[in-house]
Design an enzyme around this catalytic site. Sequence first.
Site, PDB file in Angstrom:
ATOM      1  N   HIS A 160      33.941   2.752 -49.782  1.00 48.72           N
ATOM      2  CA  HIS A 160      33.681   4.102 -49.272  1.00 48.72           C
ATOM      3  C   HIS A 160      33.792   5.159 -50.379  1.00 48.72           C
ATOM      4  CE1 HIS A 160      33.562   7.351 -46.364  1.00 48.72           C
ATOM      5  NE2 HIS A 160      33.406   6.476 -45.383  1.00 48.72           N
ATOM      6  N   ASN A 166      32.839   1.260 -40.540  1.00 50.02           N
ATOM      7  CA  ASN A 166      31.988   1.978 -39.578  1.00 50.02           C
ATOM      8  C   ASN A 166      32.502   1.804 -38.137  1.00 50.02           C
ATOM      9  OD1 ASN A 166      29.697   3.468 -38.454  1.00 50.02           O
ATOM     10  ND2 ASN A 166      28.822   3.170 -40.474  1.00 50.02           N
ATOM     11  N   ARG A 167      31.651   2.150 -37.168  1.00 53.23           N
ATOM     12  CA  ARG A 167      32.165   2.319 -35.802  1.00 53.23           C
ATOM     13  C   ARG A 167      31.938   1.122 -34.884  1.00 53.23           C
ATOM     14  NH1 ARG A 167      30.605   7.159 -37.776  1.00 53.23           N
ATOM     15  NH2 ARG A 167      32.018   8.911 -37.429  1.00 53.23           N
ATOM     16  N   ASP A 195      24.108  10.799 -41.551  1.00 51.87           N
ATOM     17  CA  ASP A 195      25.294   9.954 -41.354  1.00 51.87           C
ATOM     18  C   ASP A 195      24.830   8.762 -40.522  1.00 51.87           C
ATOM     19  OD1 ASP A 195      27.799   8.908 -41.177  1.00 51.87           O
ATOM     20  OD2 ASP A 195      28.721  10.625 -40.172  1.00 51.87           O
ATOM     21  N   GLU A 231      27.271   3.269 -48.239  1.00 54.83           N
ATOM     22  CA  GLU A 231      28.157   2.175 -47.827  1.00 54.83           C
ATOM     23  C   GLU A 231      27.310   0.990 -47.389  1.00 54.83           C
ATOM     24  OE1 GLU A 231      30.747   4.132 -44.758  1.00 54.83           O
ATOM     25  OE2 GLU A 231      29.776   5.869 -45.632  1.00 54.83           O
ATOM     26  N   HIS A 236      36.206   2.494 -39.149  1.00 54.73           N
ATOM     27  CA  HIS A 236      36.739   2.011 -40.429  1.00 54.73           C
ATOM     28  C   HIS A 236      38.058   1.248 -40.292  1.00 54.73           C
ATOM     29  CE1 HIS A 236      33.465   4.002 -42.264  1.00 54.73           C
ATOM     30  NE2 HIS A 236      33.981   5.191 -42.434  1.00 54.73           N
ATOM     31  N   TYR A 252      32.859   8.250 -52.638  1.00 53.71           N
ATOM     32  CA  TYR A 252      32.091   9.503 -52.525  1.00 53.71           C
ATOM     33  C   TYR A 252      31.612   9.841 -53.934  1.00 53.71           C
ATOM     34  CZ  TYR A 252      34.043  10.761 -47.900  1.00 53.71           C
ATOM     35  OH  TYR A 252      34.396  10.803 -46.584  1.00 53.71           O
ATOM     36  N   GLN A 257      24.883   2.635 -45.000  1.00 51.57           N
ATOM     37  CA  GLN A 257      25.204   3.911 -44.373  1.00 51.57           C
ATOM     38  C   GLN A 257      25.075   4.980 -45.442  1.00 51.57           C
ATOM     39  OE1 GLN A 257      26.193   4.089 -41.099  1.00 51.57           O
ATOM     40  NE2 GLN A 257      26.853   6.217 -40.901  1.00 51.57           N
TER      41      GLN A 257
HETATM   42  C1  BGC Z   1      31.089   7.835 -41.530  1.00 52.65           C
HETATM   43  C2  BGC Z   1      31.298   9.270 -41.167  1.00 52.65           C
HETATM   44  C3  BGC Z   1      32.760   9.577 -41.299  1.00 52.65           C
HETATM   45  C4  BGC Z   1      33.204   9.276 -42.698  1.00 52.65           C
HETATM   46  C5  BGC Z   1      34.679   9.416 -42.821  1.00 52.65           C
HETATM   47  C6  BGC Z   1      31.523   7.650 -42.942  1.00 52.65           C
HETATM   48  O1  BGC Z   1      31.390   6.317 -43.292  1.00 52.65           O
HETATM   49  O2  BGC Z   1      29.767   7.451 -41.369  1.00 52.65           O
HETATM   50  O3  BGC Z   1      30.867   9.526 -39.855  1.00 52.65           O
HETATM   51  O4  BGC Z   1      33.050  10.898 -40.969  1.00 52.65           O
HETATM   52  O5  BGC Z   1      32.893   7.970 -43.035  1.00 52.65           O
HETATM   53  O6  BGC Z   1      35.026  10.323 -43.732  1.00 52.65           O
END
Ligand code: BGC
Length: 391
Positions: free
Chosen positions: A220, A120-121, A291, A356, A146, A222, A328
Site C-alpha cells: 500500500h 481491500n474490502r 478508488d 495496489e 485491509h 503512496y 486498485q
Molecule cells: C482504498 C481506499 C482507502 C485507502 C485507505 C485504499 O486501498 O481503496 O478506499 O481509503 O486504501 O487509506
Amino acid sequence: MFKGSSRGIVWAALMVMTMTVLCSCETASQWVGGKEAKGSMDIDVTAFGRTPDGRQVRLYSLRNANGMTAGIINYGAIVVSLTAPDKDGNLGDIVLGYDNLQDYIKETPYFGAIVGRYGNRIGKGRFILDGKEYTLATNNDENHLHGGIKGFDKVVWADEPLWRPDGVGVKLSYLSKDGEEGYPGNLKATVIYVLTNKNELRVEYEATTDKATPVNLTHHGYFNLTECRRDILGHELTLKADRYTPVDAGLIPTGQLASVEGTPMDFRKSTAIGDRIDDDYEQLKFGGGYDHNWVLTKRAGAMTMAAKVYEPTTGRVMEVWTTEPGIQFYAGNFLDGTLTGKGDTVYQHRYGFCLETQHYPDSPNKANFPSTILRPGDTYETTTIYRFSAK
Ligand code: BGC
C-alpha cells in the site's frame, strides 16, 4: 535517521539477530556494527523504536549499485522511504510516510504497508466458505478493509536480511493465527522486498495455511514522483486494462466487469490523473475520485505490465509489473491535510496515489471473480515489481 545515536542499542539487538541470520548469510564477518556490505550494494540495520508492548522494530536501509535506496521496517512491513532518480540523475524520496514509529502507530492510512490477510474490502465483513459463514472484524463502516482492525500493517514481522546476485533485500515473515480478525486457519505469510540493480523494488509474496481461507496481499505504498512538491494530479497514468469493477456507494464491487470505453476510467492511453478525476460521473462520486479496481488485460498468472506513471516536471517514470489479475488505483482522495509526514510535509488532498496489485475486492462473495481461496497444501505466490527510470 537513527544512525549513530542508536548504534549501541542496535548492537545488542543485532547480536541476537546475528545468531538467527547467520545461517542465511555467508560469513559472520559481514556483520559490522549492523552493516553488511558486498560490492556497492549495502544493507544497514538500525533501530526504529519500540512498539507499546516493548518489541524492537528495525529499519533496513537498502542501497543498490546505482545508489538508489529503500528504507523498510519490520512493523507493518512498511516501506518508509524510497528514492528514485529524476531526469538529471538526482535521487529523491518518492513515497509518503513518517519519520518515526510512533507516528505510524498513532494514525496511518496504510502508508507503505503490506495489507492483509485480505487487502481491500469484503462486503459487510462476511463470506461463506465450504458452507460455513465467517464474520470478520469490520473497520470501514459495515465493511472489512485491509485485513480488519489489526491487519498485517500493524504487526511486527520476523525479519532477516537477504542478498541476491542482483539486489539486496529483507525477508519478512508473519504467522497469522487461526481466528485472527475472524479469518479461518493459521496462515504463514512471507513477504520479500528486494531493491534490485535495475532500479526496481521487487515484492514477492508467499503464504500457506492449515484451513481454507481467503488471502489477498498487497503493498500500500503512496507515491508522489515530485517528492511531494505538489499534488499528484499532473502525473500521467497508463493502466493496462479494458475493464474495471464498478462499485456501490460503500466501494464494494457490484460484480460487473464494465468496459472503460468512453468513460473517465479509460487509462489505456497515458492521461493526467487530474484530467477527469472530478468529472460528473457516478463512479467517481463514490470514492471522491479514483478508488477502483481495474481488471488487467492479461493471461492469468502472467507477469505483465499493469501500470505506468510519468511525472513531467521531474521526468520520473514508474512501471508496475505483476502476476496479479487486478490493480486498485487510489488517488489519495481521503488525504485532507490533517496528516503531517516526513520532514514536516503536510499531506494535502491527493498528495499521493496508490497502485495496489491484487485480486478483485470482495472476491469471497463474488463467484464470477477469480478465486482468492487458499487451501491447505497449496501455496499462495504472487510477485509485483515497481520499476523506476527517468526521461
Ligand atoms: C482504498 C481506499 C482507502 C485507502 C485507505 C485504499 O486501498 O481503496 O478506499 O481509503 O486504501 O487509506
